[in-house]
Design a protein around this motif. Structure first.
Motif, PDB file in Angstrom:
ATOM      1  N   SER A 189     -12.059  -0.128   1.393  1.00 22.54           N
ATOM      2  CA  SER A 189     -11.469   0.184   0.092  1.00 22.54           C
ATOM      3  C   SER A 189      -9.964  -0.078   0.020  1.00 22.54           C
ATOM      4  N   VAL A 190      -9.319  -0.267   1.172  1.00 18.88           N
ATOM      5  CA  VAL A 190      -7.854  -0.454   1.163  1.00 18.88           C
ATOM      6  C   VAL A 190      -7.436  -1.821   1.688  1.00 18.88           C
ATOM      7  N   ILE A 191      -8.381  -2.631   2.109  1.00 14.49           N
ATOM      8  CA  ILE A 191      -8.043  -3.956   2.654  1.00 14.49           C
ATOM      9  C   ILE A 191      -7.316  -4.773   1.581  1.00 14.49           C
ATOM     10  N   GLY A 192      -6.205  -5.353   1.997  1.00 11.04           N
ATOM     11  CA  GLY A 192      -5.410  -6.160   1.081  1.00 11.04           C
ATOM     12  C   GLY A 192      -4.375  -5.372   0.300  1.00 11.04           C
ATOM     13  N   ARG A 193      -4.449  -4.050   0.372  1.00 11.51           N
ATOM     14  CA  ARG A 193      -3.491  -3.203  -0.360  1.00 11.51           C
ATOM     15  C   ARG A 193      -2.637  -2.353   0.580  1.00 11.51           C
ATOM     16  N   PHE A 194      -3.211  -1.889   1.682  1.00 12.81           N
ATOM     17  CA  PHE A 194      -2.498  -1.017   2.617  1.00 12.81           C
ATOM     18  C   PHE A 194      -2.210  -1.785   3.906  1.00 12.81           C
ATOM     19  N   THR A 195      -1.080  -1.451   4.522  1.00 13.88           N
ATOM     20  CA  THR A 195      -0.716  -2.037   5.811  1.00 13.88           C
ATOM     21  C   THR A 195      -0.247  -0.933   6.745  1.00 13.88           C
ATOM     22  N   ILE A 196      -0.876  -0.858   7.914  1.00 11.30           N
ATOM     23  CA  ILE A 196      -0.452   0.097   8.933  1.00 11.30           C
ATOM     24  C   ILE A 196       0.417  -0.624   9.958  1.00 11.30           C
ATOM     25  N   SER A 197       1.451   0.047  10.417  1.00 13.53           N
ATOM     26  CA  SER A 197       2.326  -0.519  11.435  1.00 13.53           C
ATOM     27  C   SER A 197       2.884   0.628  12.286  1.00 13.53           C
ATOM     28  N   ARG A 198       3.496   0.285  13.404  1.00 17.96           N
ATOM     29  CA  ARG A 198       4.061   1.309  14.274  1.00 17.96           C
ATOM     30  C   ARG A 198       5.264   0.766  15.014  1.00 17.96           C
ATOM     31  N   VAL A 199       6.148   1.675  15.396  1.00 17.62           N
ATOM     32  CA  VAL A 199       7.275   1.365  16.262  1.00 17.62           C
ATOM     33  C   VAL A 199       7.106   2.235  17.486  1.00 17.62           C
ATOM     34  N   ASN A 200       6.656   1.640  18.577  1.00 19.72           N
ATOM     35  CA  ASN A 200       6.331   2.419  19.770  1.00 19.72           C
ATOM     36  C   ASN A 200       7.555   3.151  20.332  1.00 19.72           C
ATOM     37  N   ALA A 201       8.701   2.524  20.275  1.00 20.15           N
ATOM     38  CA  ALA A 201       9.908   3.137  20.821  1.00 20.15           C
ATOM     39  C   ALA A 201      10.291   4.412  20.075  1.00 20.15           C
ATOM     40  N   LYS A 202       9.811   4.528  18.838  1.00 19.59           N
ATOM     41  CA  LYS A 202      10.107   5.714  18.025  1.00 19.59           C
ATOM     42  C   LYS A 202       8.910   6.635  17.893  1.00 19.59           C
ATOM     43  N   ASN A 203       7.790   6.284  18.532  1.00 21.23           N
ATOM     44  CA  ASN A 203       6.557   7.076  18.408  1.00 21.23           C
ATOM     45  C   ASN A 203       6.217   7.341  16.947  1.00 21.23           C
ATOM     46  N   THR A 204       6.362   6.320  16.149  1.00 24.50           N
ATOM     47  CA  THR A 204       6.202   6.456  14.701  1.00 24.50           C
ATOM     48  C   THR A 204       5.198   5.438  14.171  1.00 24.50           C
ATOM     49  N   VAL A 205       4.378   5.902  13.230  1.00 27.75           N
ATOM     50  CA  VAL A 205       3.427   5.031  12.549  1.00 27.75           C
ATOM     51  C   VAL A 205       3.706   5.097  11.058  1.00 27.75           C
ATOM     52  N   TYR A 206       3.481   3.985  10.388  1.00 31.23           N
ATOM     53  CA  TYR A 206       3.735   3.878   8.956  1.00 31.23           C
ATOM     54  C   TYR A 206       2.468   3.424   8.236  1.00 31.23           C
ATOM     55  N   LEU A 207       2.411   3.759   6.959  1.00 24.57           N
ATOM     56  CA  LEU A 207       1.350   3.243   6.103  1.00 24.57           C
ATOM     57  C   LEU A 207       1.995   2.796   4.799  1.00 24.57           C
ATOM     58  N   GLN A 208       2.072   1.487   4.623  1.00 21.79           N
ATOM     59  CA  GLN A 208       2.580   0.928   3.379  1.00 21.79           C
ATOM     60  C   GLN A 208       1.407   0.790   2.419  1.00 21.79           C
ATOM     61  N   MET A 209       1.518   1.450   1.275  1.00 24.71           N
ATOM     62  CA  MET A 209       0.429   1.460   0.297  1.00 24.71           C
ATOM     63  C   MET A 209       0.895   0.790  -0.982  1.00 24.71           C
ATOM     64  N   ASN A 210       0.275  -0.307  -1.324  1.00 23.04           N
ATOM     65  CA  ASN A 210       0.600  -1.051  -2.539  1.00 23.04           C
ATOM     66  C   ASN A 210      -0.589  -1.044  -3.492  1.00 23.04           C
ATOM     67  N   SER A 211      -0.327  -1.411  -4.733  1.00 20.85           N
ATOM     68  CA  SER A 211      -1.386  -1.483  -5.752  1.00 20.85           C
ATOM     69  C   SER A 211      -2.234  -0.218  -5.753  1.00 20.85           C
ATOM     70  N   LEU A 212      -1.561   0.905  -5.766  1.00 21.84           N
ATOM     71  CA  LEU A 212      -2.278   2.180  -5.670  1.00 21.84           C
ATOM     72  C   LEU A 212      -3.153   2.432  -6.890  1.00 21.84           C
ATOM     73  N   LYS A 213      -4.274   3.081  -6.633  1.00 17.10           N
ATOM     74  CA  LYS A 213      -5.261   3.395  -7.671  1.00 17.10           C
ATOM     75  C   LYS A 213      -5.456   4.914  -7.732  1.00 17.10           C
ATOM     76  N   PRO A 214      -5.909   5.424  -8.844  1.00 20.91           N
ATOM     77  CA  PRO A 214      -6.153   6.876  -8.923  1.00 20.91           C
ATOM     78  C   PRO A 214      -7.101   7.369  -7.828  1.00 20.91           C
ATOM     79  N   GLU A 215      -8.032   6.539  -7.412  1.00 19.40           N
ATOM     80  CA  GLU A 215      -8.965   6.961  -6.363  1.00 19.40           C
ATOM     81  C   GLU A 215      -8.317   7.042  -4.976  1.00 19.40           C
ATOM     82  N   ASP A 216      -7.075   6.614  -4.856  1.00 23.28           N
ATOM     83  CA  ASP A 216      -6.335   6.791  -3.606  1.00 23.28           C
ATOM     84  C   ASP A 216      -5.724   8.191  -3.497  1.00 23.28           C
ATOM     85  N   THR A 217      -5.820   8.962  -4.569  1.00 19.95           N
ATOM     86  CA  THR A 217      -5.273  10.318  -4.564  1.00 19.95           C
ATOM     87  C   THR A 217      -5.967  11.166  -3.513  1.00 19.95           C
TER      88      THR A 217
END
Length: 122
Positions: free
Chosen positions: A62-90
């Motif tokens: 349901s999120v392919i092509g809209r969301f991107t997960i990434s991480r910075v290992n040195a910071k022990n941090t993960v991100y989720l970039q969410m584009n083209s959001l839909k009400p069903e993503d609530t």
């Protein structure tokens, strides 16, 4: 102990974007997979995206092509970039990490963040 702290949730209009962050801290030797889950009211928690320590990713259909997960290992941090959001993503979005806390073992434990609310509405 290990703590995961999420940030970046909020209210956004349909078609908008948000970027979630999750920072892990504490007694961390290494982190294997990091994941984002979400839970909408009245529904089960579902896996949204995952990323390995080497950067391999997978996504819910349901999120392919809209969301991107990434991480910075040195910071022990993960991100989720969410584009083209839909009400069903609530949903409340949760960060999850497989964390190794001891040097002389490969055993990992699962840790969870407290969740951050994402609301997509006009």
């Amino acid at each position: 102990q290990v703590q995961l702290v999420e940030s970046g949730g909020g209210l956004v209009q349909p078609g908008g974007s948000l970027r979630l962050s999750c920072a892990a801290s504490g007694s961390i030797v290494s982190i294997n997979a990091m994941r984002w889950y979400r839970q909408a009211p009245g529904k089960q928690r579902e896996l949204v995206a995952a990323i390995s320590s080497g950067g391999s990713t997978n996504y819910a259909d349901s999120v392919i092509g809209r969301f991107t997960i990434s991480r910075v290992n040195a910071k022990n941090t993960v991100y989720l970039q969410m584009n083209s959001l839909k009400p069903e993503d609530t949903a409340v979005y949760y960060c999850n990490a497989e964390v190794r806390t001891r040097v002389f073992t490969r055993t990992t434990n699962d840790y969870w963040g407290q969740g951050t609310q994402v609301t997509v509405s006009s």
